[in-house]
Scaffold this active site. Structure first.
Site, PDB file in Angstrom:
ATOM      1  N   TYR A 178       0.823  -1.212   0.000  1.00  0.00           N
ATOM      2  CA  TYR A 178       0.000   0.000   0.000  1.00  0.00           C
ATOM      3  C   TYR A 178       0.856   1.261   0.000  1.00  0.00           C
ATOM      4  O   TYR A 178       0.628   2.192  -0.786  1.00  0.00           O
ATOM      5  CB  TYR A 178      -0.909  -0.028   1.226  1.00  0.00           C
ATOM      6  N   LYS A 182       1.279   4.328  -2.872  1.00  0.00           N
ATOM      7  CA  LYS A 182       0.965   5.725  -2.587  1.00  0.00           C
ATOM      8  C   LYS A 182       2.192   6.619  -2.803  1.00  0.00           C
ATOM      9  O   LYS A 182       2.062   7.784  -3.205  1.00  0.00           O
ATOM     10  CB  LYS A 182       0.441   5.876  -1.159  1.00  0.00           C
ATOM     11  N   THR A 214     -13.234   4.074   8.464  1.00  0.00           N
ATOM     12  CA  THR A 214     -13.662   3.719   7.116  1.00  0.00           C
ATOM     13  C   THR A 214     -13.710   2.199   7.028  1.00  0.00           C
ATOM     14  O   THR A 214     -13.288   1.496   7.946  1.00  0.00           O
ATOM     15  CB  THR A 214     -12.681   4.253   6.057  1.00  0.00           C
TER      16      THR A 214
END
Length: 272
Positions: A178, A182, A214
């Site tokens: 991840y 990014k 989230t």
């Protein structure tokens, strides 16, 4: 050669820089907006009166419910942003329904759960894991920018905001795949800012930390939220709504002279 150079300089200097558009006059495309942070960003723009295109890949029920909640100036559009043909078809549909997008917020995220205990370590990590994240983060960003560039060029105006992470600056939990994606998206944000600037387009990134809450952070243990809050000058974990407000800034006339920047919105956990 000198005469041509003077002509080009005079042509450039005669252009009046765009002061930007009020958010209420813009059409905004938010990728990955069916739920989570993307939904909070869509709500923030709708609150300011913008026309909002809610992109989704699988969250059709949530995206259509959000569009109904936000009213007739908003609509849901399905596309996998990693598929350039699907993106091109989606942007055509948005232009017909809401008008060509002036603002792009690239929020779409490949499937991921922020659970430090369950994350892949280097001994089990494969290139395919990183590639899957890069395909959506950078590949999706590229497909979206290419689809919207002709409109930006024709109108001499555009705003692009990408969504990053403070893990690039402070990889407190080493989510290798991840974070690598990014970081690549941050590089793409800055190179795109350089190339698109002459068209009147600004390109910036807003990088959040752990958000409460989230779908991606739902797997995060409560103790981790408490630790983050205790280390943050504001004494709390940032919400999706707070990060969404920072996105509004980059899309607004107030940020007309800002491009190629990365704004970290995490309550001061990471400085710089």
């Amino acid at each position: 050669m000198q005469d041509h150079a003077i002509e080009r300089t005079n042509e450039t200097s005669s252009r009046t820089p765009s002061s930007g558009k009020p958010l209420s006059e813009t059409t905004v495309l938010v990728s990955g907006a069916g739920r989570g942070l993307g939904a909070a960003i869509a709500r923030a723009f709708a609150r300011e009166g913008a026309r909002v295109a809610i992109n989704y890949r699988r969250s059709e029920t949530e995206a259509r419910a959000l569009a109904a909640e936000l009213g007739p100036r908003c609509a849901a559009f399905r596309a996998d942003v990693a598929d350039p043909q699907a993106v091109a078809a989606m942007t055509d549909a948005i232009a017909e329904r809401l008008g060509p997008p002036d603002v792009l917020v690239h929020n779409a995220l490949a499937d991921f759960a922020f659970n430090g205990d369950a994350r892949k370590r280097l001994e089990t990590l494969a290139w395919a894991d990183i590639a899957a994240q890069v395909q959506t983060a950078v590949g999706g960003g590229l497909a979206l920018v290419k689809a919207l560039r002709p409109h930006f060029a024709a109108s001499g105006y555009g705003r692009i905001v990408t969504i990053g992470t403070n893990l690039v600056q402070n990889p407190v939990v080493p989510y290798h795949d991840y974070t690598a994606a990014k970081a690549a998206l941050l590089a793409f944000t800055r190179t795109a800012a350089k190339e698109l600037g002459p068209l009147g387009v600004t390109v910036n990134m807003v990088s959040g930390g752990l958000l409460r809450v989230t779908d991606a952070s739902a797997a995060t243990p409560e103790a981790v939220f408490d630790i983050i809050a205790s280390q943050t000058p504001l004494g709390r974990v940032t919400t999706p709504e707070e990060l969404a407000d920072a996105v509004l800034f980059f899309a607004s006339p107030w940020a007309r002279a800002v491009t190629g920047q990365n704004l970290v919105v995490d309550g001061g956990l990471v400085f710089g």
